[in-house]
Design a protein around this motif. Structure first.
Motif, PDB file in Angstrom:
ATOM      1  N   ASP A   1      10.370 -11.812  -3.966  1.00  0.00           N
ATOM      2  CA  ASP A   1      11.683 -11.267  -3.052  1.00  0.00           C
ATOM      3  C   ASP A   1      11.101 -10.196  -2.363  1.00  0.00           C
ATOM      4  N   LYS A   2      11.343  -8.859  -3.119  1.00  0.00           N
ATOM      5  CA  LYS A   2      11.101  -7.585  -2.582  1.00  0.00           C
ATOM      6  C   LYS A   2      10.062  -7.163  -3.377  1.00  0.00           C
ATOM      7  N   GLN A   3       8.807  -6.342  -2.510  1.00  0.00           N
ATOM      8  CA  GLN A   3       7.880  -5.606  -3.185  1.00  0.00           C
ATOM      9  C   GLN A   3       7.836  -4.556  -2.804  1.00  0.00           C
ATOM     10  N   ILE A   4       7.402  -3.446  -3.386  1.00  0.00           N
ATOM     11  CA  ILE A   4       7.399  -1.908  -2.562  1.00  0.00           C
ATOM     12  C   ILE A   4       5.832  -1.442  -2.715  1.00  0.00           C
ATOM     13  N   PHE A   5       5.328  -0.933  -1.553  1.00  0.00           N
ATOM     14  CA  PHE A   5       4.045  -0.572  -1.206  1.00  0.00           C
ATOM     15  C   PHE A   5       3.936   0.821  -1.044  1.00  0.00           C
ATOM     16  N   ASP A   6       3.025   1.603  -1.343  1.00  0.00           N
ATOM     17  CA  ASP A   6       2.794   2.867  -0.666  1.00  0.00           C
ATOM     18  C   ASP A   6       1.355   3.227  -0.130  1.00  0.00           C
ATOM     19  N   LEU A   7       1.157   3.955   0.918  1.00  0.00           N
ATOM     20  CA  LEU A   7      -0.087   4.080   1.486  1.00  0.00           C
ATOM     21  C   LEU A   7      -0.893   5.247   0.753  1.00  0.00           C
ATOM     22  N   LEU A   8      -1.866   4.818   0.164  1.00  0.00           N
ATOM     23  CA  LEU A   8      -2.450   5.662  -0.612  1.00  0.00           C
ATOM     24  C   LEU A   8      -4.083   5.840  -0.078  1.00  0.00           C
ATOM     25  N   GLU A   9      -4.625   6.782   0.220  1.00  0.00           N
ATOM     26  CA  GLU A   9      -6.061   6.949   0.823  1.00  0.00           C
ATOM     27  C   GLU A   9      -6.205   5.804   1.731  1.00  0.00           C
ATOM     28  N   GLY A  10      -5.391   5.576   2.599  1.00  0.00           N
ATOM     29  CA  GLY A  10      -5.426   4.659   3.824  1.00  0.00           C
ATOM     30  C   GLY A  10      -5.320   3.274   3.437  1.00  0.00           C
ATOM     31  N   ARG A  11      -4.855   3.078   2.329  1.00  0.00           N
ATOM     32  CA  ARG A  11      -4.614   1.405   1.910  1.00  0.00           C
ATOM     33  C   ARG A  11      -3.175   1.514   1.532  1.00  0.00           C
ATOM     34  N   TYR A  12      -2.685   0.354   1.529  1.00  0.00           N
ATOM     35  CA  TYR A  12      -1.651   0.005   1.126  1.00  0.00           C
ATOM     36  C   TYR A  12      -1.524  -0.560  -0.444  1.00  0.00           C
ATOM     37  N   VAL A  13      -0.956   0.077  -1.189  1.00  0.00           N
ATOM     38  CA  VAL A  13      -0.979  -0.339  -2.866  1.00  0.00           C
ATOM     39  C   VAL A  13       0.298  -0.910  -3.152  1.00  0.00           C
ATOM     40  N   LEU A  14       0.320  -2.027  -4.112  1.00  0.00           N
ATOM     41  CA  LEU A  14       1.483  -2.557  -4.626  1.00  0.00           C
ATOM     42  C   LEU A  14       1.857  -1.573  -5.768  1.00  0.00           C
ATOM     43  N   LEU A  15       3.230  -1.210  -5.703  1.00  0.00           N
ATOM     44  CA  LEU A  15       3.851  -0.343  -6.528  1.00  0.00           C
ATOM     45  C   LEU A  15       4.631  -1.331  -7.507  1.00  0.00           C
ATOM     46  N   GLY A  16       5.348  -2.514  -7.069  1.00  0.00           N
ATOM     47  CA  GLY A  16       5.950  -3.240  -7.951  1.00  0.00           C
ATOM     48  C   GLY A  16       7.075  -3.940  -7.120  1.00  0.00           C
ATOM     49  N   ASP A  17       8.050  -4.319  -8.047  1.00  0.00           N
ATOM     50  CA  ASP A  17       9.363  -4.839  -7.481  1.00  0.00           C
ATOM     51  C   ASP A  17      10.523  -3.727  -7.045  1.00  0.00           C
ATOM     52  N   VAL A  18      10.874  -3.716  -5.979  1.00  0.00           N
ATOM     53  CA  VAL A  18      11.860  -2.759  -5.437  1.00  0.00           C
ATOM     54  C   VAL A  18      12.740  -2.624  -6.225  1.00  0.00           C
ATOM     55  N   VAL A  19      13.637  -3.523  -6.856  1.00  0.00           N
ATOM     56  CA  VAL A  19      14.812  -3.039  -7.609  1.00  0.00           C
ATOM     57  C   VAL A  19      14.416  -2.392  -8.869  1.00  0.00           C
ATOM     58  N   GLU A  20      13.410  -2.805  -9.440  1.00  0.00           N
ATOM     59  CA  GLU A  20      12.802  -2.085 -10.730  1.00  0.00           C
ATOM     60  C   GLU A  20      12.285  -0.656 -10.224  1.00  0.00           C
ATOM     61  N   MET A  21      11.807  -0.606  -9.318  1.00  0.00           N
ATOM     62  CA  MET A  21      10.980   0.604  -8.987  1.00  0.00           C
ATOM     63  C   MET A  21      12.333   1.774  -8.519  1.00  0.00           C
ATOM     64  N   HIS A  22      13.338   1.330  -7.807  1.00  0.00           N
ATOM     65  CA  HIS A  22      14.336   2.197  -7.420  1.00  0.00           C
ATOM     66  C   HIS A  22      15.148   2.727  -8.735  1.00  0.00           C
TER      67      HIS A  22
END
Length: 168
Positions: free
Chosen positions: A60-81
């Motif tokens: 459905d929705k996944q959240i990523f963060d730009l870390l050291e020049g690469r997008y890294v998957l953090l997890g499910d948006v709803v769960e992360m929030h």
């Protein structure tokens, strides 16, 4: 076939950000959008990847963060929030020895992550049920639900010999 289309600059609802005709979104079997996280601070590098499509099993929705020049998957948006908001509640409750009602917690709430009153009440209830914090009061006029941290205050951990805090 992969078709890449530039989104409009303004905010839009899910899968309507393509510029021009809406026929493009009807063409694809899988639609994917990559956008800023609206719940993150304005300087945040977090992004949300949304996907829908005809095949089953599309995340459905996944959240990523730009870390050291690469997008890294953090997890499910709803769960992360949810986890971020629970951590904010814990921080607020741990900052005081007083029990706080939902209005007092909202007053202390930072600008990010944003939360509404109904969502806060739900998280407070869930956290009390799971033992993350303590709920007191009966939820009625004159005895509203209040919440306090389950973490022992520092002064309770220190033994005071004048008050019989040590075994003799």
């Amino acid at each position: 076939v992969l078709l890449v289309h530039h989104p409009r600059k303004s905010e839009s609802v899910d899968f309507s950000s393509s510029r021009g005709s809406g026929a493009i979104s009807a063409f694809g079997d899988i639609l994917v959008e990559f956008s800023r996280d609206p719940d993150a601070a304005s300087h945040s590098t977090k992004r949300i990847l949304r996907a829908v499509g005809r095949p089953s099993g599309i995340p459905d929705k996944q959240i990523f963060d730009l870390l050291e020049g690469r997008y890294v998957l953090l997890g499910d948006v709803v769960e992360m929030h949810r986890e971020e908001k629970q951590a904010t509640i814990s921080t607020i409750l741990e900052s005081t020895s007083d029990a706080l009602n939902h209005s007092q917690i909202l007053e202390k709430w930072p600008s990010h992550p944003r939360i509404g009153e109904a969502a806060l009440r739900k998280l407070l209830r869930q956290g009390a049920q799971s033992g993350d914090w303590e709920q007191i009061g009966n939820g009625r006029k004159g005895s509203p639900f209040k919440y306090r941290s389950c973490a022992a205050p520092l002064d309770a951990l220190l033994l005071n010999p004048d008050e019989g805090g040590r075994d003799s």
